[in-house]
Design a protein around this motif. Structure first.
Motif, PDB file in Angstrom:
ATOM      1  N   ALA A 242       0.759  -1.238   0.092  1.00  0.00           N
ATOM      2  CA  ALA A 242      -0.061   0.059   0.075  1.00  0.00           C
ATOM      3  C   ALA A 242       0.752   1.179  -0.008  1.00  0.00           C
ATOM      4  O   ALA A 242       0.297   2.154  -0.539  1.00  0.00           O
ATOM      5  N   ILE A 243       2.051   1.213   0.975  1.00  0.00           N
ATOM      6  CA  ILE A 243       2.820   2.260   0.729  1.00  0.00           C
ATOM      7  C   ILE A 243       3.692   2.662  -0.311  1.00  0.00           C
ATOM      8  O   ILE A 243       3.507   3.988  -0.806  1.00  0.00           O
ATOM      9  N   ASP A 244       4.063   1.478  -1.098  1.00  0.00           N
ATOM     10  CA  ASP A 244       4.588   1.653  -2.223  1.00  0.00           C
ATOM     11  C   ASP A 244       3.492   2.483  -3.501  1.00  0.00           C
ATOM     12  O   ASP A 244       3.959   3.319  -4.217  1.00  0.00           O
ATOM     13  N   MET A 245       2.236   2.005  -3.408  1.00  0.00           N
ATOM     14  CA  MET A 245       1.407   2.531  -4.369  1.00  0.00           C
ATOM     15  C   MET A 245       0.839   3.881  -4.087  1.00  0.00           C
ATOM     16  O   MET A 245       0.652   4.745  -4.865  1.00  0.00           O
ATOM     17  N   PHE A 246       0.788   4.036  -2.701  1.00  0.00           N
ATOM     18  CA  PHE A 246       0.350   5.539  -2.180  1.00  0.00           C
ATOM     19  C   PHE A 246       1.406   6.544  -2.575  1.00  0.00           C
ATOM     20  O   PHE A 246       1.365   7.775  -3.200  1.00  0.00           O
ATOM     21  N   LYS A 247       2.809   6.012  -2.703  1.00  0.00           N
ATOM     22  CA  LYS A 247       3.908   6.813  -2.857  1.00  0.00           C
ATOM     23  C   LYS A 247       3.780   7.160  -4.540  1.00  0.00           C
ATOM     24  O   LYS A 247       4.349   8.353  -4.688  1.00  0.00           O
ATOM     25  N   THR A 248       3.433   6.146  -5.321  1.00  0.00           N
ATOM     26  CA  THR A 248       3.354   6.468  -6.625  1.00  0.00           C
ATOM     27  C   THR A 248       2.496   7.670  -6.886  1.00  0.00           C
ATOM     28  O   THR A 248       2.839   8.446  -7.815  1.00  0.00           O
ATOM     29  N   VAL A 249       1.307   7.745  -6.214  1.00  0.00           N
ATOM     30  CA  VAL A 249       0.221   8.556  -6.275  1.00  0.00           C
ATOM     31  C   VAL A 249       1.027  10.015  -5.754  1.00  0.00           C
ATOM     32  O   VAL A 249       0.857  10.989  -6.635  1.00  0.00           O
ATOM     33  N   SER A 250       1.580  10.019  -4.582  1.00  0.00           N
ATOM     34  CA  SER A 250       2.055  11.377  -3.963  1.00  0.00           C
ATOM     35  C   SER A 250       3.132  11.765  -4.980  1.00  0.00           C
ATOM     36  O   SER A 250       3.601  12.902  -4.756  1.00  0.00           O
ATOM     37  N   ASP A 251       3.830  11.178  -5.602  1.00  0.00           N
ATOM     38  CA  ASP A 251       5.115  11.533  -6.500  1.00  0.00           C
ATOM     39  C   ASP A 251       4.634  11.959  -7.763  1.00  0.00           C
ATOM     40  O   ASP A 251       5.321  12.355  -8.554  1.00  0.00           O
ATOM     41  N   ARG A 252       3.302  11.844  -8.093  1.00  0.00           N
ATOM     42  CA  ARG A 252       2.899  12.234  -9.608  1.00  0.00           C
ATOM     43  C   ARG A 252       3.186  13.743  -9.787  1.00  0.00           C
ATOM     44  O   ARG A 252       2.951  14.524  -9.099  1.00  0.00           O
ATOM     45  N   THR A 253       4.114  13.867 -10.837  1.00  0.00           N
ATOM     46  CA  THR A 253       4.391  15.188 -11.176  1.00  0.00           C
ATOM     47  C   THR A 253       3.760  15.501 -12.644  1.00  0.00           C
ATOM     48  O   THR A 253       4.110  16.909 -12.986  1.00  0.00           O
ATOM     49  N   ASP A 254       2.911  14.590 -13.439  1.00  0.00           N
ATOM     50  CA  ASP A 254       2.234  15.017 -14.521  1.00  0.00           C
ATOM     51  C   ASP A 254       1.347  15.814 -14.213  1.00  0.00           C
ATOM     52  O   ASP A 254       0.895  16.262 -13.004  1.00  0.00           O
ATOM     53  N   SER A 255       0.309  16.098 -15.434  1.00  0.00           N
ATOM     54  CA  SER A 255      -0.691  16.960 -15.241  1.00  0.00           C
ATOM     55  C   SER A 255      -1.782  16.652 -14.073  1.00  0.00           C
ATOM     56  O   SER A 255      -2.381  15.325 -14.455  1.00  0.00           O
ATOM     57  N   VAL A 256      -1.886  17.131 -13.035  1.00  0.00           N
ATOM     58  CA  VAL A 256      -2.873  16.709 -11.923  1.00  0.00           C
ATOM     59  C   VAL A 256      -4.313  17.801 -11.768  1.00  0.00           C
ATOM     60  O   VAL A 256      -3.924  18.955 -11.745  1.00  0.00           O
ATOM     61  N   THR A 257      -5.224  17.171 -12.012  1.00  0.00           N
ATOM     62  CA  THR A 257      -6.402  18.026 -11.828  1.00  0.00           C
ATOM     63  C   THR A 257      -6.756  18.628 -10.295  1.00  0.00           C
ATOM     64  O   THR A 257      -6.001  17.757  -9.575  1.00  0.00           O
TER      65      THR A 257
END
Length: 351
Positions: A242-257
């Motif tokens: 879960a932490i790995d996947m949450f980190k993937t989300v929190s590190d998103r740098t692409d266009s975020v609405t």
């Protein structure tokens, strides 16, 4: 009844903060007061109070926390009413009541229009569906209290509605502040039996018109998909994954609405919570601390600080944990369950 009192404020003073307990109603007598609030689209707006205008009325009469911050610019003098005094004052002033009703009605129409824009709806479908849809948008954005309130209203007004089982399931999860579950299928509009749309669909069925073969595909790499997957893993006790996947989300740098940004924010908090549940307290402290630095005004700030206090206590630093619990009790709203839990911890009670 003694009547209103006069209160003078210096420039820069705060009359009240957003989420403060609402007991007083104010009238601007002299000077300038600006209301700062966030609309339903998440945009911060400012509005000047006109001389002789009431403010703080809705929250005081409705007995719910303030929806905006009122700040004095320069200096100002205001009249301050208690609710019973205000009610007595306007009881025989029909023109004031009508004026306030017009203002409130206009505000409600604006909110309704903004909600429809957010949901991407043109013409109305039906109130039951719209209420459920609004509740789920709040839920997916991490606004658990508003979501639970909307689900509660659905259950109250549509006890036999077609979404009643879904509403009862989601309200319990929202109250527990559990992330929106991946296992829940997307809400689908279903016309009420007997409606014109419903009759048309029934007629098409009898005519053997084949149903549309199109399905809504969800991008597995989208922020929502990744967030849902992380939430499911956390709920299943698979904290490392879960932490790995949450980190993937929190590190998103692409266009975020704007809507996706809330999932990014939530992910940083749930990384800390997953670490805490896994008893990895140093990592939990690191994640919760990063949340505060990155989102000092985040929706989950108070809950994040409370969990930081829990992790600090579990790591052995009792004095620092005590300071953090104390700070939690001073954050609005002062009477919610998080404040009560923090007070209990300060008294040496349950966690």
């Amino acid at each position: 009844m003694s009547g209103p009192i006069v209160r003078n404020y210096k420039g820069g003073s705060i009359v009240y903060f957003e989420k403060d307990k609402a007991e007083d109603i104010f009238v601007l007598q002299k000077g300038r007061v600006v209301l700062t609030y966030t609309n339903i689209n998440g945009v911060e707006l400012k509005e000047d109070v006109k001389l002789g205008e009431f403010f703080g009325v809705k929250s005081a009469i409705g007995r719910y926390p303030r929806e905006e911050t009122a700040q004095v610019i320069g200096a100002a003098t205001v009249l301050v009413f208690k609710v019973p005094e205000f009610e007595k004052f306007v009881s025989d002033k029909t023109h004031l009541i009508i004026k306030m009703l017009k203002v409130f009605s206009s505000q409600l129409r604006q909110v309704h229009r903004q909600v429809r824009e957010i949901l991407g709806q043109g013409e109305a479908k039906n109130p039951a569906f719209e209420l459920m849809n609004v509740a789920e948008v709040f839920y997916k954005n991490g606004n658990f209290e508003h979501a639970a309130y909307a689900f509660e209203k659905y259950i109250q007004h549509y006890p036999d509605g077609m979404y009643i089982d879904r509403a009862k399931q989601l309200i319990d999860l929202a109250r527990k502040k559990t992330p929106f579950p991946l296992t829940i299928q997307e809400l689908v509009y279903k016309p009420e039996p007997g409606s014109q749309t419903g009759k048309l669909q029934e007629m098409l069925k009898t005519m053997a018109v084949p149903a549309s073969n199109t399905t809504s595909s969800v991008d597995p790499n989208s922020i929502l998909s990744q967030y849902d997957k992380a939430s499911t893993l956390m709920n299943a006790g698979k904290y490392a994954e879960a932490i790995d996947m949450f980190k993937t989300v929190s590190d998103r740098t692409d266009s975020v609405t704007q809507e996706e940004e809330q999932f990014v924010e939530n992910s940083l908090f749930y990384m800390g919570k997953s670490s805490f549940k896994a008893k990895d307290y140093p990592s939990a402290i690191s994640h919760f601390s990063n949340f505060i630095k990155r989102y000092p005004k985040g929706l989950l700030l108070k809950e994040n600080l409370y969990h930081l206090a829990l992790a600090t206590e579990a790591s052995g630093d009792k004095e620092k944990a005590k300071q953090l619990f104390q700070k939690v009790t001073q954050m609005p709203p002062m009477d919610d369950s998080i404040s009560e839990d923090a007070k209990s911890k300060l008294k040496g009670g349950r966690s």
